[in-house]
Design an enzyme around this catalytic site. Structure first.
Site, mmCIF file in Angstrom:
data_model
loop_
_atom_site.group_PDB
_atom_site.id
_atom_site.type_symbol
_atom_site.label_atom_id
_atom_site.label_comp_id
_atom_site.label_asym_id
_atom_site.label_seq_id
_atom_site.Cartn_x
_atom_site.Cartn_y
_atom_site.Cartn_z
ATOM 1 N N GLY A 1 -33.557 18.325 75.163
ATOM 2 C CA GLY A 1 -34.063 19.685 75.004
ATOM 3 C C GLY A 1 -35.091 19.711 73.895
ATOM 4 N N SER A 2 -35.710 20.878 73.671
ATOM 5 C CA SER A 2 -36.751 20.947 72.639
ATOM 6 C C SER A 2 -37.230 22.370 72.461
ATOM 7 C CB SER A 2 -37.974 20.085 73.013
ATOM 8 O OG SER A 2 -37.617 18.766 73.302
ATOM 9 N N ASN A 3 -37.870 22.608 71.320
ATOM 10 C CA ASN A 3 -38.723 23.779 71.091
ATOM 11 C C ASN A 3 -40.104 23.279 70.709
ATOM 12 O OD1 ASN A 3 -36.402 25.640 71.030
ATOM 13 N ND2 ASN A 3 -36.034 24.824 68.978
#
Length: 811
Positions: free
Chosen positions: A245-247
């Protein structure tokens, strides 16, 4: 420029050679003469600065790969070697067939399943065939040079140094590698969200025989189509993987203090194993100069920045594989029909050596679409009967274009050139790209390799099951018996069966672009993206709390304006809890209203929760390490979401007209709320944890015998700085943090030639406990501090920790 840089480096090398040394983890086994350059073979200069970050200088791509392979081996030889055992299909031989597999390169549950799959890939010469393709379908000469050089550098390090990491010191499975091994690793990473998720069913799918055939046919006719909710859940298990996942956010120049763009990247990856990032700077004078993070075992920078542009990736909502239902020949379940004409499946028989046991031989079955599989997941079987089977299509199973795409980013001078690299190479497998540049441009694009499933094709060619799965989850199940249901080609695509660049959801030059693993639709709340096919993701559907919180934060930042890199740093460690802002006050009020301060637990036991009411009311709504009440709310929210159906959790339901602020207003009358509160209090007390305990006392890692508190919180709470520990009730609370924020970068530009960059590798550069760089950046992360990047030569050469090493290949 080229000659000036070369003079600087040669001067630095001469000055520091007398004091040069490998990182302590390397433990050189040969004399000092071995560190001098050779006139034959590959070579590179590695300048180490603070925190063991290498700045690799080379004269061409093969030499650059050599220096990178050497430096990665020095820091992560055991993790890398373990991955190469996986790729060779030898885990059962060394570690046992029934042991848990290496989860970094596939979703296989056991070593045996992993070995059967990866040996099958190797024996079918899949990697060699892709390497033989001319660019852009195959890797370019430069990318090939980096892979060849990386293998040579890794091997040279093994030859010249003694392994000190106790995880593999003296192990027979730590062996030299080839360019083919490096390419195989890249291919495994590209297909990890496609074929990699289905290794168990690929390696066990077998045709029905005898009486089973007739019974299976009956079973197939009576199989009920799962409802949309069950299918959506199945898709979440498949492609809503919490292991990645990531932002990321990019700001346009008119929101910043000086008109240049800004980028904050915050990927969330495992803290152990083969999906770790590794930091470096790579320089070929006059050709390439880039800093950032690489996934272990890959030669190019995956996310990073140069003097002109910065970029990061976030895991996308696109579904990178699809299924084809096969109509089988009534006389032979291994023959399928396309437009009435029979095609035999390809039989792939694989034998795996097993530790202390006899070799195991299994057969896999492959079709024109891909391998035969027998389930979508454990809840959704895809049975192989006498009349029907299902095949998986994964276009990334032959995608070795990521390295060239990344090299294009590394050399880009603008966001337009980032987009041009995506269009030219089309090698991004399962992520979005967010970028900003010195001139003030911003970019978001979901330019990834997806099966070419148009909504029209799904409408014409979906099976009965596919008519449920596609609109609910983007998972297409097509009729494989019809030639007119082939995926077809886009004129601008590098090959058939995938979308071309013109179809990719893209937003250029918005004041901000933000993604937190949500749909492309809400990249910017004022400029929604629409018009893309369902396989890319949804439009007009409810957003996750992390996306909502991220948009709230960055939109407010853009409105404030005059942003700097320091503002990005503050956003990363704000540790705001959107779920807490929405619900904590209401929970505290409902708690205080409970008769006698008691709630009934799930087991029917009354629990005094009165203390929790005050703790929740006083909580500061953050996941800082000193925050009291954060752990209580964290555990409560997880139980609440599990107990209360989504449609009953909020009084104000989701509205596509107001997607960032809805749903809202917690439904405190939901019967599960008081139960969740009671169970949370019981759980914490049973673990010996005070309800107002500071978060950092129980969210931690241990490094060098020191317990380090870790800031951040779960993505389901909406926290930007994602940290996802594992609860162990018997062990007294959370285990050490295994997953979360990883390679952080906050990047901008000023009037100088050097980017203004702050970075942080949360788990540090090496997983070897003997290394001085095993915990140094983790301590920084614990204290919410950053590393000031040394990008320009003057900054590298002025480092008080500078060590210069010249490494070479002796033929």
């Amino acid at each position: 420029m080229r000659s000036r840089l070369r003079r600087l480096v040669l001067g630095a090398t001469a000055l520091f050679t007398a004091a040069s040394a490998l990182p302590a983890a390397a433990a050189p086994s040969q004399g000092r003469a071995e560190q001098h350059p050779s006139r034959d073979g590959l070579s590179a200069v590695i300048r180490y600065t603070e925190y063991g970050i290498p700045h690799i200088l080379a004269k061409n791509y093969a030499d650059l790969g050599f220096g990178t392979g050497w430096a990665q081996a020095a820091d992560e030889v055991c993790t890398l070697a373990d991955g190469f055992v996986t790729l060779r299909g030898e885990r059962s031989r060394h570690f046992g067939a029934d042991k848990a597999a290496d989860g970094a390169l596939s979703g296989a549950r056991t070593n045996l399943a992993s070995d059967l799959y990866f040996r099958g890939v190797r024996e079918s010469r899949t990697v060699e065939k892709v390497l033989a393709e001319p660019a852009p379908m195959g890797p370019s000469r430069d990318a090939r040079g980096m892979m060849r050089g990386w293998a040579a550098g890794y091997n040279a390090w093994l030859k010249k140094n003694k392994t000190t990491d106790p995880a593999c010191a003296g192990a027979s499975w730590v062996r030299p590698v080839t360019e083919l091994d490096v390419a195989a690793r890249s291919l495994a990473i590209a297909s990890i969200s496609g074929e990699g998720r289905f290794v168990d069913t690929i390696t066990t799918a077998q045709p029905p025989t005898g009486a089973t055939t007739a019974a299976g046919a009956t079973s197939a006719r009576s199989t009920r189509t799962p409802d949309a909710q069950a299918v959506a859940k199945a898709a979440d298990e498949l492609w809503g993987d919490p292991g990645m996942g990531s932002n990321a956010v990019a700001f346009r120049g008119d929101t910043t203090a000086n008109g240049s763009g800004l980028l904050l990247g915050n990927p969330h990856y495992p803290w152990e194993g083969g999906r770790r990032f590794w930091q470096s700077q790579q320089t070929i004078p006059g050709e390439l100069n880039v800093s950032g993070g690489s996934l272990l075992g890959t030669p190019a920078i995956s996310i990073g920045f140069n003097a002109h542009v910065a970029w990061s990736h976030t895991v996308s909502t696109g579904v990178p594989a699809n299924f084809h239902r096969l109509t089988l020949d009534s006389a032979d379940p291994t023959t399928y029909l396309v437009d009435g004409k029979p095609e035999r499946m390809r039989k792939r028989t694989v034998t795996v050596a097993v530790k202390d046991g006899t070799p195991v031989t299994r057969t896999q079955w492959w079709t024109r679409y891909g391998p035969v599989v027998t389930s979508l997941n454990s809840q959704v079987p895809l049975p192989w009967t006498g009349t029907t089977a299902y095949a998986l299509y994964d276009p990334n199973a032959s995608n070795l274009r990521f390295a060239d795409t990344s090299l294009g980013f590394s050399k880009a001078r603008s966001t337009d050139q980032v987009l041009a690299s995506l269009s030219r190479h089309q090698g991004i497998p399962w992520v979005n790209t967010i970028a900003a540049d010195r001139a003030g441009h911003s970019l978001y694009t979901q330019s990834q390799v997806l099966p070419r499933i148009t909504d029209g094709l799904a409408e014409r060619c979906s099976t009965e099951l596919g008519r449920t799965t596609y609109p609910a989850s983007g998972v297409a199940i097509l009729d494989g018996s019809r030639g007119d249901c082939a995926l077809g080609s886009d004129p601008d695509a590098v090959g058939p069966g995938i979308f071309g660049p013109a179809r990719m959801p893209t937003l250029k030059d918005a004041p901000y672009v933000e993604n937190s693993n949500g749909t492309a639709w809400m990249t910017n709340a004022d400029r929604p993206i629409t018009g893309y096919e369902r396989v890319f993701g949804t439009v007009g559907t409810q957003l996750g709390l992390r996306t909502r919180g991220g948009i709230e934060d960055v939109a407010a930042m853009a409105d404030k304006g005059r942003l700097t890199v320091r503002d990005l740093q503050r956003q990363q460690f704000a540790n705001r809890v959107p779920a807490g802002d929405l619900a904590a006050e209401d929970v505290a009020r409902a708690c205080a209203a409970l008769p006698g301060g008691k709630a009934t637990g799930d087991d029917g036991t009354p629990v005094d929760v009165s203390e929790a009411c005050g703790v929740l009311k006083a909580w500061d709504r953050t996941m800082d390490t000193g925050s009291r009440g954060a752990l209580l709310f964290d555990r409560f929210w997880r139980k609440l979401e599990a107990a209360v159906p989504p449609g009953q959790l909020w009084k104000v339901q989701f509205s596509a007209a107001d997607p960032v602020r809805t749903p809202n207003t917690l439904n405190t009358d939901a019967p599960g709320l008081a139960t969740a509160l009671a169970d949370t209090v019981t759980e914490l007390r049973a673990a010996g944890i005070a309800l107002d305990a500071p978060l950092g006392a129980h969210q931690f890692v241990v490094r060098d015998g020191e317990r380090l508190p870790v800031p951040g919180g779960a993505g389901q709470l909406g926290v930007w700085n994602v940290i996802q520990p594992t609860w162990d009730a018997a062990g007294g609370g959370y285990t050490e943090v295994p997953f979360g924020s990883s390679h952080l970068q906050a990047v901008g530009w000023d009037g100088s030639r050097c980017p203004v960059a702050r970075t942080l590798l949360t788990y540090s550069q090496s997983s070897n406990p003997e290394s001085p760089h095993y915990a140094d950046q983790t301590r920084l992360f614990s204290g919410e501090k950053w590393v000031t990047s040394r990008f320009c030569e003057k900054d590298i050469l002025s480092s008080p920790k500078l060590k210069v090493v010249r490494v070479h290949e002796r033929r």
